[in-house]
Design a protein around this motif. Structure first.
Motif, PDB file in Angstrom:
ATOM      1  N   GLU A 194      47.682  36.667  42.294  1.00 27.67           N
ATOM      2  CA  GLU A 194      46.941  35.555  42.683  1.00 27.67           C
ATOM      3  C   GLU A 194      45.587  35.812  43.414  1.00 27.67           C
ATOM      4  O   GLU A 194      45.648  36.575  44.473  1.00 27.67           O
ATOM      5  CB  GLU A 194      47.547  34.476  43.336  1.00 27.67           C
ATOM      6  N   LEU A 195      44.312  35.504  42.918  1.00 25.33           N
ATOM      7  CA  LEU A 195      43.174  35.804  43.550  1.00 25.33           C
ATOM      8  C   LEU A 195      42.308  34.464  43.890  1.00 25.33           C
ATOM      9  O   LEU A 195      42.609  33.551  43.275  1.00 25.33           O
ATOM     10  CB  LEU A 195      42.334  36.572  42.538  1.00 25.33           C
ATOM     11  N   ASP A 196      41.944  34.445  44.991  1.00 20.48           N
ATOM     12  CA  ASP A 196      41.243  33.159  45.420  1.00 20.48           C
ATOM     13  C   ASP A 196      39.619  33.316  44.636  1.00 20.48           C
ATOM     14  O   ASP A 196      39.517  34.243  43.910  1.00 20.48           O
ATOM     15  CB  ASP A 196      40.790  32.934  46.806  1.00 20.48           C
ATOM     16  N   GLY A 197      38.815  32.351  45.024  1.00 23.69           N
ATOM     17  CA  GLY A 197      37.505  32.282  44.381  1.00 23.69           C
ATOM     18  C   GLY A 197      36.557  33.645  44.845  1.00 23.69           C
ATOM     19  O   GLY A 197      35.709  33.876  43.743  1.00 23.69           O
ATOM     20  N   ALA A 198      36.866  34.269  45.681  1.00 21.11           N
ATOM     21  CA  ALA A 198      36.106  35.457  46.088  1.00 21.11           C
ATOM     22  C   ALA A 198      36.907  36.599  45.562  1.00 21.11           C
ATOM     23  O   ALA A 198      36.393  37.839  45.795  1.00 21.11           O
ATOM     24  CB  ALA A 198      35.997  35.495  47.559  1.00 21.11           C
ATOM     25  N   LEU A 199      38.052  36.517  44.475  1.00 25.30           N
ATOM     26  CA  LEU A 199      38.746  37.516  44.211  1.00 25.30           C
ATOM     27  C   LEU A 199      39.435  38.363  45.267  1.00 25.30           C
ATOM     28  O   LEU A 199      39.696  39.627  44.886  1.00 25.30           O
ATOM     29  CB  LEU A 199      37.946  38.409  43.271  1.00 25.30           C
ATOM     30  N   THR A 200      39.730  37.544  46.326  1.00 26.07           N
ATOM     31  CA  THR A 200      40.720  38.102  47.263  1.00 26.07           C
ATOM     32  C   THR A 200      42.217  38.012  46.956  1.00 26.07           C
ATOM     33  O   THR A 200      42.424  36.997  46.573  1.00 26.07           O
ATOM     34  CB  THR A 200      40.360  37.647  48.504  1.00 26.07           C
TER      35      THR A 200
END
Length: 643
Positions: A194-200
């Motif tokens: 799973e990635l957040d909006g900043a692809l973290t």
């Protein structure tokens, strides 16, 4: 105003009761909420008992979240529904009020008499579908006349209890769903990230840890770019923008061509991938599901490898069934069989000694079949047929990437033989460096696969065989002396066929019947003169040579008689001309003559098979050899079709 004064005030309206109820339960939830609700309910209505329960329809039991009677709190109180005043509440689904004579109305509920109950009023707790979840009730030790005010107050408390119970159940459902989702994510075979909006990275399941070869806690909170090749970074960034522009319900896609990913140590690998997008109060999140294509390719190769092993084992089984018995009754053979009978039940290492073609492998099978390991595999390794550079991998297996061409992990013969027996044929052909590693397996029962630092322990019985003088080789520095003594725990000497003259007729007859049956023709007759010729021959190739001679004789037989004229390498002297006892003494062949005979045998077999080496109709099958062994002998003897 306190609750006691409130109970004495008959003019209290519902708004005041609701205010007291809210104030009493606002800061608490769950068990504490129900305790405060029951406390306030009893105080507002001025009764001696109040409760909130949950209904369990499977058992028809009421479980009290909170139960107050005569100033005493009863913890974990449960009671059966049937025969109690609560039954019409649960089954009717509406408010029930018994203003007096409660004990007389419900004589089977003995608890009512014990507490001196006179009156009762209760309201069911209904979910949004009208299904009964439980109830709120009160009772008193004095009559409770009908009062719209009291009923309205009970409904207010019931509504508040219903809301809390629905919240608890919804919270429990969410918690169970989250636990189920967590189990699914953790147990998934595919890597889920799973990635957040900043692809973290915000989630990294165990399969992802395996694929990328790093623990999740080490990468959580870091950017996912570190795991992508340059081209795949651009590809993923473009797909993320594309998904964000899609409407809800369509924010998922299969990534065409997949992605090229990198492990933490920099090794690249291709992966199939899907990407989905979801939005919530905490922002936008992307779920990436990956499947390592290399693993699938390796799995397919492992399946093929297992299929090959199964074919190999079927072939070995067929060979074992062809001649499942050691044929003969001569004293020399019986002596060897007595040795087999003595050593088979033990786990002792056995060294089988004998000339080429005496049937050493058959004796190894006999030892295994009579041992406690008979239900486990017997794995055969011909040390002369495998190139020296591959022998270590053949013995101990290798890891992927251990050497050029090692595209997948492979189990070695010792691992396959774990719990069973390994037969090391032509042990004298092993290289010195591999002899040292074999010695460690014999002494410690452990080894490391090629390219691995992981020590593997096995329980294997070793049966070795050779046609060479290992002690003489050790004196020449070609065989480790310590390995020789480790192998030579129990030697079994297999007699050559020239010392088994009395067994030749029985062996020949068994071979005649076998080959005739395989060729689908009647078994030719073995005449006394044929037996005399066979016994007069010196048999440098031993039982294997006799087997080949009989097969050729069956092929060329005419009118129900064997044709030994073409089958024997050279015409043997008549039995009447040379006494049996002198036959071997007058027929001593030099090493050069033995090689010439071997060469002639191989050439004849190749010619009869149209120079086909392998397969059911190949010369290797005719000669009773492995195709690789025949190819090796052809090269050593300079045999080719053009020559």
């Amino acid at each position: 105003m306190n609750l006691e004064n409130l109970a004495q005030t008959q003019t209290i309206d519902e708004d005041q009761a609701l205010r007291y109820l809210v104030e009493g339960t606002a800061a608490v939830t769950g068990q504490e909420f129900f305790t405060e609700l029951v406390r306030n309910l009893g105080g507002v209505l001025g009764v001696c008992g109040a409760w909130v329960t949950e209904y369990r329809p499977n058992d028809r039991v009421l479980h009290a979240f909170s139960f107050l009677i005569n100033g005493e709190w009863r913890q974990d109180y449960e009671y059966a529904l049937d025969g109690t005043p609560c039954q019409p509440v649960i089954e009717g689904g509406g408010l029930v009020h018994f203003p007096e004579r409660l004990v007389q109305l419900f004589p089977d509920d003995h608890a009512l008499a014990r507490i001196g109950a006179v009156s009762y009023m209760a309201m069911p707790l209904l979910d949004t579908d009208g299904k009964v979840m439980g109830h709120v009730g009160v009772l008193d030790n004095k009559p409770m006349p009908h009062s719209e005010r009291s009923e309205r107050l009970l409904r207010i408390f019931a509504a508040r209890a219903t809301a809390e119970l629905q919240r608890i159940r919804a919270e429990q459902t969410v918690r169970e769903n989250m636990q189920k989702l967590s189990r699914l994510v953790k147990g998934a075979m595919d890597a889920i990230i799973e990635l957040d909006g900043a692809l973290t990275i915000t989630l990294f399941n165990p399969s992802a840890e395996k694929v990328f070869r790093c623990p999740g806690e080490k990468v959580l909170g870091s950017g996912f770019d570190r795991f992508l090749s340059v081209s795949s970074r651009q590809k993923l960034a473009m797909l993320v923008k594309e998904l964000q522009a899609q409407k809800e319900g369509r924010r998922y896609l299969w990534i065409p061509g997949g992605l090229t990913l990198c492990t933490l140590d920099g090794e690249e690998f291709p992966a199939e991938a899907t990407l989905s997008c979801s939005s919530g109060t905490q922002g936008v999140f992307f779920t990436l599901i990956l499947r390592d294509l290399n693993e699938r390719i390796e799995a397919e190769k492992r399946i093929q490898s297992l299929a090959n092993q199964a074919a190999y084992l079927r072939e070995e089984l067929q060979e074992a069934q062809n001649f499942g018995e050691i044929v003969g009754r001569g004293e020399a053979l019986l002596h060897a069989l007595r040795d087999v009978q003595q050593v088979a039940p033990t786990d002792t290492t056995v060294l089988i000694l004998g000339e080429t073609g005496t049937g050493k492998e058959l004796f190894a099978r006999a030892i295994h079949s009579a041992s406690p390991r008979r239900d486990k595999p017997l794995i055969k390794v011909n040390c002369a047929a495998i190139p020296s550079q591959l022998m270590e991998s053949e013995f101990f297996g290798h890891e992927r990437g251990a050497f050029t061409g090692a595209t997948s992990r492979r189990e070695g013969r010792f691992a396959l033989a774990d719990g069973g027996t390994i037969f090391l044929d032509e042990i004298g052909e092993l290289s010195l460096d591999l002899q040292a590693k074999l010695l460690r397996v014999l002494q410690e029962g452990e080894f490391e696969p090629v390219g691995s630092s992981r020590t593997r322990k096995v329980d294997v019985r070793v049966v070795a065989a050779t046609n060479r003088d290992l002690l003489e080789l050790s004196k020449e520095g070609k065989f480790r002396e310590d390995l020789y003594y480790r192998l030579n725990v129990f030697p079994v000497q297999i007699p050559p066929l020239r010392d088994r003259g009395e067994d030749i007729p029985q062996l020949a007859q068994a071979f005649v019947e076998h080959f005739a049956k395989r060729m689908g023709r009647p078994a030719p007759r073995l005449a006394p003169e044929d037996i005399a010729r066979l016994r007069a021959y010196n048999w440098p190739g031993n039982v294997r040579e006799l087997q080949n001679v009989i097969e050729r004789a069956v092929i060329t037989s005419r009118d129900g008689r064997l044709d030994l004229d073409r089958a024997l390498p050279e015409r043997a002297p008549a039995a009447s001309a040379v006494p049996q006892g002198e036959a071997s003494a007058t027929r001593v062949l030099t090493a050069q003559e033995l090689l010439a005979l071997e060469r002639e045998n191989i050439v004849r077999a190749l010619e009869s098979c149209q120079w086909r080496v392998a397969g059911e109709r190949g010369a290797a099958n005719l000669l009773g050899l492995n195709p690789s062994t025949l190819a090796s002998r052809m090269k050593a003897l300079n045999i080719s079709r053009s020559r």
